[in-house]
Design a protein around this motif. Structure first.
Motif, PDB file in Angstrom:
ATOM      1  N   ALA A  77      24.934  24.863  48.505  1.00  0.00           N
ATOM      2  CA  ALA A  77      25.343  23.479  48.257  1.00  0.00           C
ATOM      3  C   ALA A  77      25.416  23.195  46.763  1.00  0.00           C
ATOM      4  N   ALA A  78      24.438  23.678  46.008  1.00  0.00           N
ATOM      5  CA  ALA A  78      24.463  23.471  44.554  1.00  0.00           C
ATOM      6  C   ALA A  78      25.640  24.202  43.919  1.00  0.00           C
ATOM      7  N   GLY A  79      25.895  25.431  44.336  1.00  0.00           N
ATOM      8  CA  GLY A  79      27.008  26.196  43.781  1.00  0.00           C
ATOM      9  C   GLY A  79      28.357  25.589  44.113  1.00  0.00           C
ATOM     10  N   ILE A  80      28.531  25.184  45.364  1.00  0.00           N
ATOM     11  CA  ILE A  80      29.793  24.558  45.759  1.00  0.00           C
ATOM     12  C   ILE A  80      29.963  23.215  45.047  1.00  0.00           C
ATOM     13  N   GLY A  81      28.890  22.465  44.928  1.00  0.00           N
ATOM     14  CA  GLY A  81      28.963  21.194  44.208  1.00  0.00           C
ATOM     15  C   GLY A  81      29.346  21.383  42.756  1.00  0.00           C
ATOM     16  N   PHE A  82      28.804  22.423  42.116  1.00  0.00           N
ATOM     17  CA  PHE A  82      29.151  22.698  40.724  1.00  0.00           C
ATOM     18  C   PHE A  82      30.610  23.115  40.609  1.00  0.00           C
ATOM     19  N   ALA A  83      31.088  23.941  41.542  1.00  0.00           N
ATOM     20  CA  ALA A  83      32.490  24.366  41.514  1.00  0.00           C
ATOM     21  C   ALA A  83      33.428  23.172  41.698  1.00  0.00           C
ATOM     22  N   VAL A  84      33.082  22.278  42.610  1.00  0.00           N
ATOM     23  CA  VAL A  84      33.906  21.079  42.824  1.00  0.00           C
ATOM     24  C   VAL A  84      33.849  20.165  41.605  1.00  0.00           C
ATOM     25  N   PHE A  85      32.682  20.066  40.981  1.00  0.00           N
ATOM     26  CA  PHE A  85      32.529  19.287  39.754  1.00  0.00           C
ATOM     27  C   PHE A  85      33.488  19.795  38.679  1.00  0.00           C
ATOM     28  N   LEU A  86      33.541  21.105  38.490  1.00  0.00           N
ATOM     29  CA  LEU A  86      34.443  21.681  37.490  1.00  0.00           C
ATOM     30  C   LEU A  86      35.908  21.520  37.895  1.00  0.00           C
ATOM     31  N   ALA A  87      36.202  21.692  39.184  1.00  0.00           N
ATOM     32  CA  ALA A  87      37.581  21.629  39.663  1.00  0.00           C
ATOM     33  C   ALA A  87      38.165  20.220  39.599  1.00  0.00           C
ATOM     34  N   THR A  88      37.332  19.215  39.656  1.00  0.00           N
ATOM     35  CA  THR A  88      37.820  17.822  39.654  1.00  0.00           C
ATOM     36  C   THR A  88      37.770  17.182  38.281  1.00  0.00           C
ATOM     37  N   GLY A  89      37.683  17.975  37.254  1.00  0.00           N
ATOM     38  CA  GLY A  89      37.694  17.404  35.906  1.00  0.00           C
ATOM     39  C   GLY A  89      36.354  16.882  35.455  1.00  0.00           C
ATOM     40  N   ARG A  90      35.291  17.486  35.941  1.00  0.00           N
ATOM     41  CA  ARG A  90      33.919  17.136  35.536  1.00  0.00           C
ATOM     42  C   ARG A  90      33.550  15.690  35.869  1.00  0.00           C
ATOM     43  N   LYS A  91      33.866  15.289  37.074  1.00  0.00           N
ATOM     44  CA  LYS A  91      33.477  13.954  37.551  1.00  0.00           C
ATOM     45  C   LYS A  91      32.099  14.069  38.183  1.00  0.00           C
ATOM     46  N   VAL A  92      31.124  13.422  37.564  1.00  0.00           N
ATOM     47  CA  VAL A  92      29.728  13.571  37.969  1.00  0.00           C
ATOM     48  C   VAL A  92      29.503  13.088  39.390  1.00  0.00           C
ATOM     49  N   TRP A  93      30.070  11.966  39.752  1.00  0.00           N
ATOM     50  CA  TRP A  93      29.808  11.422  41.084  1.00  0.00           C
ATOM     51  C   TRP A  93      30.284  12.379  42.174  1.00  0.00           C
ATOM     52  N   ILE A  94      31.381  13.102  41.928  1.00  0.00           N
ATOM     53  CA  ILE A  94      31.849  14.081  42.912  1.00  0.00           C
ATOM     54  C   ILE A  94      30.908  15.283  42.943  1.00  0.00           C
ATOM     55  N   GLY A  95      30.443  15.701  41.764  1.00  0.00           N
ATOM     56  CA  GLY A  95      29.509  16.816  41.694  1.00  0.00           C
ATOM     57  C   GLY A  95      28.167  16.520  42.342  1.00  0.00           C
ATOM     58  N   VAL A  96      27.831  15.259  42.493  1.00  0.00           N
ATOM     59  CA  VAL A  96      26.593  14.862  43.181  1.00  0.00           C
ATOM     60  C   VAL A  96      26.856  14.631  44.667  1.00  0.00           C
ATOM     61  N   ALA A  97      27.980  14.003  44.982  1.00  0.00           N
ATOM     62  CA  ALA A  97      28.276  13.639  46.372  1.00  0.00           C
ATOM     63  C   ALA A  97      28.564  14.854  47.255  1.00  0.00           C
TER      64      ALA A  97
END
Length: 112
Positions: A77-97
């Motif tokens: 979950a942490a790894g996928i969240g970090f990958a999505v955070f990077l893929a979405t332009g470093r949007k913190v709320w997405i990286g947490v959600a």
């Protein structure tokens, strides 16, 4: 009347002295710092390291419901969240959600 609240007054004053004075000193001295100074880079690096250390501790040694979940699930979950955070332009709320939603969905599916 004041004797009843003496403990709370002491706690409030001690809390103010321990934290707020340093915050105000940081505000006053922070205005004089150059944003590109080596000192400020060091402070940012230390702050980032502290946040990551707390995050790693929460992933590896969790409390509550997460303590019963498998480590691989928390790491995934942490790894996928970090990958999505990077893929979405470093949007913190997405990286947490995203990792939260993954954990909730997987724990619900398993039946925790």
């Amino acid at each position: 009347m004041i004797a009843e609240y003496w403990t709370f007054i002491v706690i409030a004053v001690a809390g103010f002295l321990a934290t707020d004075i340093w915050r105000w000193l940081g505000v006053f001295t922070g205005n004089r710092l150059d944003e590109d100074s080596e000192a400020l880079y060091w402070v940012r690096a230390v702050a980032t390291a502290l946040v990551m250390a707390v995050t790693a501790k929460l992933i590896v040694f969790p409390n509550g419901t997460l303590a019963g979940s498998p480590l691989w699930l928390r790491l995934a979950a942490a790894g996928i969240g970090f990958a999505v955070f990077l893929a979405t332009g470093r949007k913190v709320w997405i990286g947490v959600a995203v990792p939260m939603a993954l954990l909730v969905a997987c724990l619900w599916w398993v039946g925790f």
